[in-house]
Structure formats: structure tokens, C-alpha cells
Design a protein around this motif. Structure first.
Motif, PDB file in Angstrom:
ATOM      1  N   ALA A  88       0.836  -1.195   0.000  1.00 22.99           N
ATOM      2  CA  ALA A  88       0.000   0.000   0.000  1.00 22.99           C
ATOM      3  C   ALA A  88       0.872   1.246   0.000  1.00 22.99           C
ATOM      4  O   ALA A  88       2.038   1.208   0.420  1.00 22.99           O
ATOM      5  N   ILE A  89       0.297   2.351  -0.460  1.00 19.46           N
ATOM      6  CA  ILE A  89       0.956   3.649  -0.431  1.00 19.46           C
ATOM      7  C   ILE A  89      -0.044   4.667   0.089  1.00 19.46           C
ATOM      8  O   ILE A  89      -1.262   4.487  -0.029  1.00 19.46           O
ATOM      9  N   GLY A  90       0.460   5.756   0.698  1.00 15.88           N
ATOM     10  CA  GLY A  90      -0.482   6.764   1.161  1.00 15.88           C
ATOM     11  C   GLY A  90       0.119   7.816   2.049  1.00 15.88           C
ATOM     12  O   GLY A  90       1.274   7.719   2.488  1.00 15.88           O
ATOM     13  N   GLY A  91      -0.689   8.831   2.305  1.00 19.90           N
ATOM     14  CA  GLY A  91      -0.395   9.828   3.321  1.00 19.90           C
ATOM     15  C   GLY A  91      -0.998   9.384   4.629  1.00 19.90           C
ATOM     16  O   GLY A  91      -1.136   8.179   4.890  1.00 19.90           O
ATOM     17  N   SER A  92      -1.430  10.321   5.445  1.00 18.90           N
ATOM     18  CA  SER A  92      -1.928   9.928   6.774  1.00 18.90           C
ATOM     19  C   SER A  92      -3.203   9.097   6.684  1.00 18.90           C
ATOM     20  O   SER A  92      -3.331   8.071   7.364  1.00 18.90           O
ATOM     21  N   GLY A  93      -4.164   9.506   5.833  1.00 17.85           N
ATOM     22  CA  GLY A  93      -5.407   8.749   5.730  1.00 17.85           C
ATOM     23  C   GLY A  93      -5.216   7.388   5.107  1.00 17.85           C
ATOM     24  O   GLY A  93      -5.673   6.368   5.628  1.00 17.85           O
ATOM     25  N   GLY A  94      -4.510   7.343   3.970  1.00 15.03           N
ATOM     26  CA  GLY A  94      -4.264   6.063   3.310  1.00 15.03           C
ATOM     27  C   GLY A  94      -3.452   5.116   4.163  1.00 15.03           C
ATOM     28  O   GLY A  94      -3.683   3.902   4.157  1.00 15.03           O
ATOM     29  N   THR A  95      -2.496   5.668   4.904  1.00 10.59           N
ATOM     30  CA  THR A  95      -1.690   4.827   5.797  1.00 10.59           C
ATOM     31  C   THR A  95      -2.536   4.264   6.922  1.00 10.59           C
ATOM     32  O   THR A  95      -2.379   3.099   7.309  1.00 10.59           O
ATOM     33  N   SER A  96      -3.446   5.068   7.455  1.00 10.39           N
ATOM     34  CA  SER A  96      -4.337   4.586   8.519  1.00 10.39           C
ATOM     35  C   SER A  96      -5.200   3.432   8.039  1.00 10.39           C
ATOM     36  O   SER A  96      -5.369   2.425   8.730  1.00 10.39           O
ATOM     37  N   ILE A  97      -5.762   3.578   6.844  1.00  9.64           N
ATOM     38  CA  ILE A  97      -6.621   2.523   6.297  1.00  9.64           C
ATOM     39  C   ILE A  97      -5.821   1.245   6.054  1.00  9.64           C
ATOM     40  O   ILE A  97      -6.201   0.149   6.491  1.00  9.64           O
ATOM     41  N   ALA A  98      -4.703   1.386   5.341  1.00  8.12           N
ATOM     42  CA  ALA A  98      -3.952   0.199   4.935  1.00  8.12           C
ATOM     43  C   ALA A  98      -3.333  -0.524   6.121  1.00  8.12           C
ATOM     44  O   ALA A  98      -3.367  -1.762   6.187  1.00  8.12           O
ATOM     45  N   THR A  99      -2.765   0.220   7.070  1.00  4.21           N
ATOM     46  CA  THR A  99      -2.104  -0.465   8.185  1.00  4.21           C
ATOM     47  C   THR A  99      -3.124  -1.085   9.137  1.00  4.21           C
ATOM     48  O   THR A  99      -2.814  -2.080   9.796  1.00  4.21           O
ATOM     49  N   ARG A 100      -4.316  -0.519   9.212  1.00  3.32           N
ATOM     50  CA  ARG A 100      -5.382  -1.182  10.001  1.00  3.32           C
ATOM     51  C   ARG A 100      -5.655  -2.564   9.410  1.00  3.32           C
ATOM     52  O   ARG A 100      -5.804  -3.553  10.141  1.00  3.32           O
ATOM     53  N   ALA A 101      -5.693  -2.649   8.096  1.00  2.91           N
ATOM     54  CA  ALA A 101      -5.906  -3.944   7.443  1.00  2.91           C
ATOM     55  C   ALA A 101      -4.704  -4.865   7.628  1.00  2.91           C
ATOM     56  O   ALA A 101      -4.857  -6.063   7.906  1.00  2.91           O
ATOM     57  N   MET A 102      -3.508  -4.314   7.503  1.00  2.00           N
ATOM     58  CA  MET A 102      -2.305  -5.136   7.654  1.00  2.00           C
ATOM     59  C   MET A 102      -2.192  -5.714   9.057  1.00  2.00           C
ATOM     60  O   MET A 102      -1.797  -6.870   9.236  1.00  2.00           O
ATOM     61  N   MET A 159       7.679  -0.526   6.992  1.00  2.00           N
ATOM     62  CA  MET A 159       7.376   0.860   6.649  1.00  2.00           C
ATOM     63  C   MET A 159       8.510   1.430   5.799  1.00  2.00           C
ATOM     64  O   MET A 159       9.681   1.313   6.157  1.00  2.00           O
ATOM     65  N   MET A 160       8.163   2.076   4.695  1.00  2.00           N
ATOM     66  CA  MET A 160       9.149   2.706   3.813  1.00  2.00           C
ATOM     67  C   MET A 160       8.762   4.172   3.633  1.00  2.00           C
ATOM     68  O   MET A 160       7.621   4.481   3.267  1.00  2.00           O
ATOM     69  N   MET A 170       4.376   9.388   6.030  1.00  2.00           N
ATOM     70  CA  MET A 170       4.411   9.488   7.487  1.00  2.00           C
ATOM     71  C   MET A 170       5.516   8.632   8.101  1.00  2.00           C
ATOM     72  O   MET A 170       5.734   8.671   9.315  1.00  2.00           O
ATOM     73  N   ALA A 171       6.232   7.874   7.281  1.00  2.00           N
ATOM     74  CA  ALA A 171       7.114   6.830   7.815  1.00  2.00           C
ATOM     75  C   ALA A 171       8.414   7.341   8.413  1.00  2.00           C
ATOM     76  O   ALA A 171       9.162   6.562   8.989  1.00  2.00           O
ATOM     77  N   SER A 172       8.693   8.638   8.301  1.00  2.00           N
ATOM     78  CA  SER A 172       9.906   9.169   8.917  1.00  2.00           C
ATOM     79  C   SER A 172       9.657   9.678  10.333  1.00  2.00           C
ATOM     80  O   SER A 172      10.586  10.106  11.007  1.00  2.00           O
ATOM     81  N   GLY A 173       8.404   9.627  10.784  1.00  2.00           N
ATOM     82  CA  GLY A 173       8.072  10.072  12.133  1.00  2.00           C
ATOM     83  C   GLY A 173       7.750   8.890  13.033  1.00  2.00           C
ATOM     84  O   GLY A 173       8.211   7.771  12.807  1.00  2.00           O
ATOM     85  N   ASP A 174       6.942   9.130  14.047  1.00  2.00           N
ATOM     86  CA  ASP A 174       6.528   8.083  14.977  1.00  2.00           C
ATOM     87  C   ASP A 174       5.460   7.229  14.300  1.00  2.00           C
ATOM     88  O   ASP A 174       4.338   7.692  14.077  1.00  2.00           O
ATOM     89  N   VAL A 175       5.791   6.003  13.970  1.00  2.00           N
ATOM     90  CA  VAL A 175       4.863   5.128  13.258  1.00  2.00           C
ATOM     91  C   VAL A 175       4.234   4.090  14.178  1.00  2.00           C
ATOM     92  O   VAL A 175       3.600   3.147  13.699  1.00  2.00           O
ATOM     93  N   SER A 176       4.376   4.246  15.484  1.00  2.00           N
ATOM     94  CA  SER A 176       3.876   3.227  16.403  1.00  2.00           C
ATOM     95  C   SER A 176       2.376   3.025  16.270  1.00  2.00           C
ATOM     96  O   SER A 176       1.880   1.903  16.402  1.00  2.00           O
TER      97      SER A 176
END
Length: 422
Positions: free
Chosen positions: A99-113, A144-145, A128-134
């Protein structure tokens, strides 16, 4: 053929997902595109359209669009995306997710992952992957890339980064399809060797290594969790799932970070799950003599003025916990353990809690250590929790072996010990 699921919002990232699909096909994998967008029209076709994703969350796409609430839509589509990838995984039609995305797309995809079992390849390219990704990774094994530039078209910077992500996802999926290495909780718990969790930091490594070696001799498989915040949260999560026959929690530095504002807190629920589930646990007080912060130039000015500051490495700076803080930590540890529903013991190494706190170390502070020990003794007085004191340092191999033998006795009495033990 290995199958990679491309999961994302095709209204805002359609061009990029179309490019990724072609790259994946060139790598010889099959691709299933899942659309989790809501508002705009999809820019490419999807194998699983957004209406199906919404329906998987028991929601109606038309209503979501009419309401126009982006936060609610993202939350709903994230839930539907999780149900969708789980279904594809059960059907044998998912060997990896990209998956690829900004804050919204990352929230959706990582919830599924996060909903998928450990071991299933999961690659997230995010701005968002250069910050706090916890919050995105949780206790999962998501790769995370950092996208470097925002994901807005294919350009000279984004193209090689997205190509690397697609190639990595394809390679992982091929390997996974060949080996079927998903880690399922029931299978983990029922493995040939009972699982034991152990907590460790760099400053408690020698003692925990000795304990791990002893437990391995006794027939256990030992999973070591680094006391990095994420490590403690993962330990708690897996204990909550009932995966462990026992927990050897020798390193509690995350509690000190939580109390004193350090950067490696595991949250307020640390040191709770094993007791709540009745899992035998042996606990020590490793690394409660310090609080971890980031690089020294990020340390609060008052600590530079008032505290004993040590550079642990270029990324981590530590300060010594005070007498007052140690007393609070001892009270906290005792309060958490008093409520344990399973066999519990505390092993106290009287001669130091870390490499820095050894008798010849810079954090050797008998008064602070004694405040910690006395608070633990007082807090557990009259409880069923045993407090055992050892005239050793926490990194003395004899201490690690003794704590392991004690945990083995507890597990044996609970009927979950290995059939063959040394």
C-alpha cells in the motif's frame, strides 16, 4: 503464482496504484487491487470495488459519501479493508500486501495489515514513515518505507522508491507462497516447545542471555522483546492472547520512561497482561535506574542542568532515576503484581539493575536502589507474590539462571512445562 494485494484509495492515488500494478506484473506475481476510497471517482479499475469494502464493514457506500464525514469514512473503510484482506487470506488469494499513502491512506492500509497474521508480508510506503509510526505498526510486522516526497504522481524521486517497494513486496510474496509461513496464534501456542517471553535492553543483555540459554536447556522456546516501547507493547499483546507458558520480565525500563517522560514508554498497561491471564511470571527490576530520551540535543534543559546525563548512543540519552522516582516505580510495580491471578515472583538483584548501575558504574546509587526495593517489599507485603533477594548484579549469569529455574518450577506446577527438561 504468488498474489500481491494492492490496497488503497484509488480516487486520490489511482495513477500511482496503476503504475505499481504494472511493476508487480513485471515481477511475475498476480495482483488484486482493492479500492478503499470514498469521495472521488476511482481513477483505475479495482478487482474489489469500494462498495464491497464498505459492505464488508456493514456500511453503505452511498451513505458514507452523502454524509461527507472524512474521519468516519476513513474509519469505516479501514474496518472494511481489514475484513477484505482477511477474507482473501483465508481463501488463499493473498501472499502479501502493498500500500501507499499519506496519513489517511496509511491509517486505512495499516489497520488492514495489522489484522493479518504475523509472517504475511506487509509493505507500507508512506509520507508518514519518517516520524513516529507506532500507531500504524502496533505489534504487527509491517515494513514501513518512507516515500521521501509526497505520493503525488510518478516522478524522478518517487519512481525508484515505489519500484523498490513493488519489487520487495513481490519477492516477499513469492517466498511466502512457497513456504506458507504465516504465524497463527493457536499454532504458536501449541508448538513443540512451550513459549516463554523475556524482556531485555542493551544494559541487561548479559543476564537475559544467561536466562535465555538456561530456559532453552530446559526445553522452552524463548522470545526476547527489546524494551523499546514497541517491544513491551508486543509482549503484552501476545501475553493477552495466551501464547506464553510463562513470562520472564527482567527489564522494566519502559515503566520508568512512562513515569518520567522518556521516549520508550510501552504505555500504562505494561506489566499487566500476564497477571490478568494467570500466566506464571518472574519479574525483576532491570534498568529502572534510568530513563531514556532521544539525542542529547533533544533533552529537556532542566535535565542537562540537574541530572546525571549519559549518552547511551547517538540516538539515545539516559538520565539516572532519583530516590523519589525509584520509590514511585517500586510502588507501581507492586500494585500491578498484587493483582496477578497466576503464580508471580519478584527477583531483586541487590547489587545493580543495569550495566550503568553496577557497583563501579556511573549510576551506582544505593539510596535510590534501596528506595525501589523497599517500595516493592512494602507494596507486596501480605500478598501471595514472593519477593526473593539475591546478592548479585542483574547481569550475573547466576541471577539469570536462578530466575529461569524459578519460572520453570512455576510452569511445571501449572502443568505447561516441556515433556523433557534438563
Amino acid at each position: 503464482m504468488a498474489i500481491v494485494v494492492l490496497l488503497g484509495t484509488l480516487d486520490t492515488k489511482g495513477e500511482e496504484y496503476g503504475w505499481l500494478r504494472e511493476r508487480l506484473l513485471l515481477q511475475g506475481v498476480e495482483v488484486i487491487v482493492v479500492d478503499a476510497g470514498v469521495i472521488g471517482e476511482p481513477r483505475i479499475g479495482a478487482d474489489v470495488p469500494r462498495a464491497d469494502v464498505a459492505r464488508a464493514a456493514q456500511a453503505d457506500l452511498a451513505r458514507l459519501r452523502a454524509e461527507g464525514d472524512r474521519g468516519a469514512a476513513v474509519t469505516t473503510m479501514a474496518r472494511g479493508a481489514a475484513e477484505t484482506v482477511l477474507r482473501l487470506h483465508r481463501e488463499g488469494r493473498l501472499h502479501g500486501v502493498l500500500a501507499i499513502g499519506g496519513s489517511g491512506g496509511t491509517s486505512i492500509a495499516t489497520r488492514a495489515m495489522r489484522a493479518l497474521p504475523l509472517g504475511v508480508p506487509k509493505v507500507m510506503v508512506s509520507s508518514m514513515a519518517s516520524g513516529d509510526v507506532s500507531a500504524y505498526v502496533g505489534s504487527s510486522d509491517i515494513t514501513m518505507m518512507y516515500s521521501v516526497v509526497d505520493i503525488a504522481g510518478i516522478n524522478s524521486v518517487s519512481a525508484p522508491i515505489l519500484a523498490n517497494a513493488a519489487d520487495a513486496a513481490a519477492g516477499m510474496a513469492k517466498g511466502f507462497a512457497a513456504a506458507s509461513r504465516a504465524l497463527r496464534p493457536a499454532e504458536l501456542a501449541a508448538g513443540e516447545r512451550p513459549l516463554v517471553a523475556a524482556s531485555m535492553a542493551g544494559v541487561t543483555t548479559p543476564g537475559v542471555d544467561a536466562a535465555r540459554e538456561r530456559l532453552t536447556e530446559l526445553g522452552y522456546e524463548v522470545l526476547v522483546f527489546h524494551a523499546s516501547g514497541a517491544g513491551g507493547r508486543t509482549l503484552e499483546s501476545m501475553a493477552e492472547q495466551g501464547l506464553f507458558a510463562g513470562v520472564l520480565d527482567l527489564t522494566l525500563s519502559e515503566l520508568a520512561d512512562d513515569l518520567c517522560g522518556g521516549i520508550l514508554s510501552a504505555g500504562p498497561d505494561r506489566l499487566s497482561a500476564a497477571g490478568r491471564r494467570g500466566i506464571p511470571q518472574v519479574v525483576s527490576l532491570g534498568a529502572l535506574d534510568m530513563v531514556k530520551f532521544g539525542p542529547i540535543d533533544t533533552l529537556p534543559a532542566r535535565h542537562l542542568r540537574e541530572r546525571d546525563v549519559r549518552v547511551h548512543n547517538p540516538s539515545i540519552t539516559v538520565i539516572r532515576t532519583t530516590v523519589r522516582e525509584c520509590a514511585e516505580l517500586g510502588t507501581l510495580v507492586a500494585a500491578k503484581l498484587r493483582d496477578a491471578s497466576g503464580p508471580t515472583a519478584v527477583c531483586v538483584p541487590l547489587h545493580g539493575l543495569s550495566t550503568l548501575g553496577a557497583p563501579d558504574g556511573p549510576y551506582h546509587d544505593p539510596a535510590a536502589d534501596e528506595a525501589l526495593f523497599e517500595a516493592v517489599r512494602e507494596g507486596l507485603r501480605g500478598s501471595p507474590v514472593d519477593v526473593l533477594e539475591f546478592g548479585t548484579h542483574i547481569n550475573d549469569p547466576a541471577f539469570g539462571r536462578a530466575a529461569s529455574d524459578l519460572l520453570h518450577r512455576m510452569i511445571t506446577e501449572a502443568g505447561a512445562a516441556p515433556a523433557v527438561s534438563a
